[in-house]
Design a protein around this motif. Structure first.
Motif, PDB file in Angstrom:
ATOM      1  N   ASP A   1      55.539  54.099 -80.102  1.00 54.82           N
ATOM      2  CA  ASP A   1      55.159  53.936 -81.242  1.00 54.82           C
ATOM      3  C   ASP A   1      53.645  54.348 -80.960  1.00 54.82           C
ATOM      4  OD1 ASP A   1      57.397  53.475 -82.869  1.00 54.82           O
ATOM      5  OD2 ASP A   1      56.915  51.553 -82.956  1.00 54.82           O
ATOM      6  N   ILE A   2      52.936  53.643 -80.195  1.00 53.74           N
ATOM      7  CA  ILE A   2      51.388  53.847 -80.647  1.00 53.74           C
ATOM      8  C   ILE A   2      51.242  55.581 -79.812  1.00 53.74           C
ATOM      9  CG2 ILE A   2      49.563  53.515 -78.522  1.00 53.74           C
ATOM     10  CD1 ILE A   2      50.095  51.154 -80.175  1.00 53.74           C
ATOM     11  N   ARG A   3      51.772  56.122 -78.361  1.00 51.87           N
ATOM     12  CA  ARG A   3      51.726  57.475 -78.707  1.00 51.87           C
ATOM     13  C   ARG A   3      52.169  57.897 -79.407  1.00 51.87           C
ATOM     14  NH1 ARG A   3      53.507  54.867 -73.495  1.00 51.87           N
ATOM     15  NH2 ARG A   3      51.201  55.291 -71.438  1.00 51.87           N
ATOM     16  N   GLU A   4      52.975  58.326 -79.938  1.00 52.39           N
ATOM     17  CA  GLU A   4      53.491  58.927 -81.172  1.00 52.39           C
ATOM     18  C   GLU A   4      52.414  58.542 -82.462  1.00 52.39           C
ATOM     19  OE1 GLU A   4      57.020  58.228 -83.231  1.00 52.39           O
ATOM     20  OE2 GLU A   4      58.207  59.240 -81.418  1.00 52.39           O
ATOM     21  N   LEU A   5      51.689  57.464 -82.929  1.00 54.40           N
ATOM     22  CA  LEU A   5      50.439  57.805 -83.773  1.00 54.40           C
ATOM     23  C   LEU A   5      49.413  58.386 -83.539  1.00 54.40           C
ATOM     24  CD1 LEU A   5      50.351  53.866 -84.493  1.00 54.40           C
ATOM     25  CD2 LEU A   5      51.337  55.715 -86.412  1.00 54.40           C
ATOM     26  N   ALA A   6      49.033  57.922 -82.277  1.00 53.15           N
ATOM     27  CA  ALA A   6      47.872  58.878 -81.565  1.00 53.15           C
ATOM     28  C   ALA A   6      47.613  60.159 -81.664  1.00 53.15           C
ATOM     29  CB  ALA A   6      47.749  58.318 -79.273  1.00 53.15           C
ATOM     30  N   ALA A   7      48.801  61.183 -81.454  1.00 49.36           N
ATOM     31  CA  ALA A   7      49.368  62.357 -81.622  1.00 49.36           C
ATOM     32  C   ALA A   7      49.225  62.923 -82.543  1.00 49.36           C
ATOM     33  CB  ALA A   7      50.978  62.645 -80.634  1.00 49.36           C
TER      34      ALA A   7
ATOM     35  N   ILE B   1      50.281  48.362 -75.437  1.00 51.66           N
ATOM     36  CA  ILE B   1      51.575  48.765 -75.950  1.00 51.66           C
ATOM     37  C   ILE B   1      52.593  48.108 -75.097  1.00 51.66           C
ATOM     38  CG2 ILE B   1      50.596  51.255 -75.808  1.00 51.66           C
ATOM     39  CD1 ILE B   1      52.103  51.237 -72.875  1.00 51.66           C
ATOM     40  N   ASP B   2      52.747  47.269 -75.045  1.00 51.09           N
ATOM     41  CA  ASP B   2      54.009  45.922 -74.728  1.00 51.09           C
ATOM     42  C   ASP B   2      53.618  44.814 -76.377  1.00 51.09           C
ATOM     43  OD1 ASP B   2      56.083  44.390 -73.753  1.00 51.09           O
ATOM     44  OD2 ASP B   2      54.385  43.181 -72.832  1.00 51.09           O
ATOM     45  N   PRO B   3      54.709  44.970 -77.008  1.00 55.65           N
ATOM     46  CA  PRO B   3      54.736  43.940 -78.391  1.00 55.65           C
ATOM     47  C   PRO B   3      55.212  42.699 -77.671  1.00 55.65           C
ATOM     48  CG  PRO B   3      56.283  45.847 -78.087  1.00 55.65           C
ATOM     49  CD  PRO B   3      55.890  45.854 -77.353  1.00 55.65           C
ATOM     50  N   ASN B   4      55.715  41.958 -76.312  1.00 57.33           N
ATOM     51  CA  ASN B   4      55.884  40.694 -75.582  1.00 57.33           C
ATOM     52  C   ASN B   4      54.217  40.272 -75.207  1.00 57.33           C
ATOM     53  OD1 ASN B   4      58.492  40.530 -75.984  1.00 57.33           O
ATOM     54  ND2 ASN B   4      58.570  41.386 -74.012  1.00 57.33           N
ATOM     55  N   THR B   5      53.238  41.315 -74.762  1.00 60.94           N
ATOM     56  CA  THR B   5      51.943  40.348 -74.771  1.00 60.94           C
ATOM     57  C   THR B   5      50.805  40.458 -75.992  1.00 60.94           C
ATOM     58  OG1 THR B   5      51.852  41.843 -72.568  1.00 60.94           O
ATOM     59  CG2 THR B   5      49.595  41.327 -73.780  1.00 60.94           C
TER      60      THR B   5
END
Length: 281
Positions: free
Chosen positions: A8-14, A30-34
């Motif tokens: 998701d992060i990379r797609e939003l950034a792109a 980029i990690d939901p658990n974190t």
């Protein structure tokens, strides 16, 4: 609620043409658990109003909303600020109603839509300490702080007197309350991955009575004491006090050995020294 994944992060950034820069201190989780671990560590049960600084693409923002908090996010970047409300609406659903965006420089913010009770943020590494201290000064409504910063900065903020890493940020942060190192975050949960690990710093704010003038005097004393770290306080405070002799008189009046270095003094010692300076002619 769905939290942002690495994809998701990379797609939003792109989609918005974002290329993270070191100049802006941009490293996105980029990690939901974190994210959920950070929110759990903040331990904000009973807290409604949370301010987040540098929300970026919205990873931590969504985690805070998921936990039931009202979130005000302060974002300086034009492109990120423009996209963030849509991301929150897409991923948070009805919970997006509890989100506010302040498009501004956190170092210039003077007010928020509502007094925040907690500050939780992955702070931009290049301005982490100034932003943290500014918000502590500006918003006495804050009772809890949990921020992610470079590990070495986290260790410095939580350092005890006598420690190699103890210094100006340590004293100033600890003036507001109890500061502790609350966790360590590895490089691989970020995009792009930073060169060093990150640390979580927790501040339980205990100082409710604050005299702005007294704080200014105290902080100027702290700055002077560490400006020449290896010098004794008699020498380091000579300009601050007006002369070496005057510095020695004030130190003796405060019950502090003039040969002591600033790194040996705790917050209460600095406060006693500032009070002695006001009493000593």
């Amino acid at each position: 609620m769905t939290l942002l994944t690495a994809r998701d992060i990379r797609e939003l950034a792109a989609d918005i043409g974002l290329r993270p820069t070191k100049q802006k201190g941009q490293n996105f989780v980029i990690d939901p658990n974190t994210v959920r671990s950070i929110v759990t560590t903040a331990d904000l049960e009973g807290t409604r109003r949370v301010v987040e600084i540098g929300p970026g693409l919205g990873s931590l923002t969504l985690g805070l909303l998921e936990a039931g908090h009202d979130v005000t996010a302060v974002e300086i970047d034009d492109v990120l600020a423009q996209r963030l409300p849509a991301t929150i609406a897409d991923f948070a659903g009805d919970d997006a109603a509890r989100f506010d965006l302040v498009h501004a420089d956190a170092l210039k913010v003077t007010e928020l839509p509502a007094p925040p009770e907690a500050l939780v943020a992955n702070l931009p590494y290049n301005v982490a300490v100034p932003v943290l201290l500014r918000f502590l000064e500006l918003f006495p409504s804050l009772t809890t702080v949990l921020v992610m910063v470079q590990l070495e900065v986290a260790e410095r903020l939580a350092a005890a007197p006598g420690s190699r890493t103890y210094g100006v940020p340590s004293v100033k942060a600890q003036w507001y309350g109890d500061v502790s190192l609350a966790g360590r975050i590895g490089k691989n949960v970020f995009w792009p991955a930073p060169n060093i690990d990150s640390g979580l710093v927790r501040i339980d704010v205990t100082r409710t009575e604050r005299d702005p003038e007294a704080r200014t005097r105290l902080f100027s004393l702290v700055d002077a004491a560490f400006a020449q770290r290896r010098k004794t306080l008699r020498a380091a405070l000579s300009s601050w006090a007006g002369s070496p002799q005057r510095a020695e008189e004030v130190l003796v009046a405060a019950g502090i050995d003039p040969k002591t270095r600033g790194e040996a003094l705790g917050v209460s010692d600095f406060e006693r020294l500032a009070e002695a300076a006001g009493r000593t002619p």
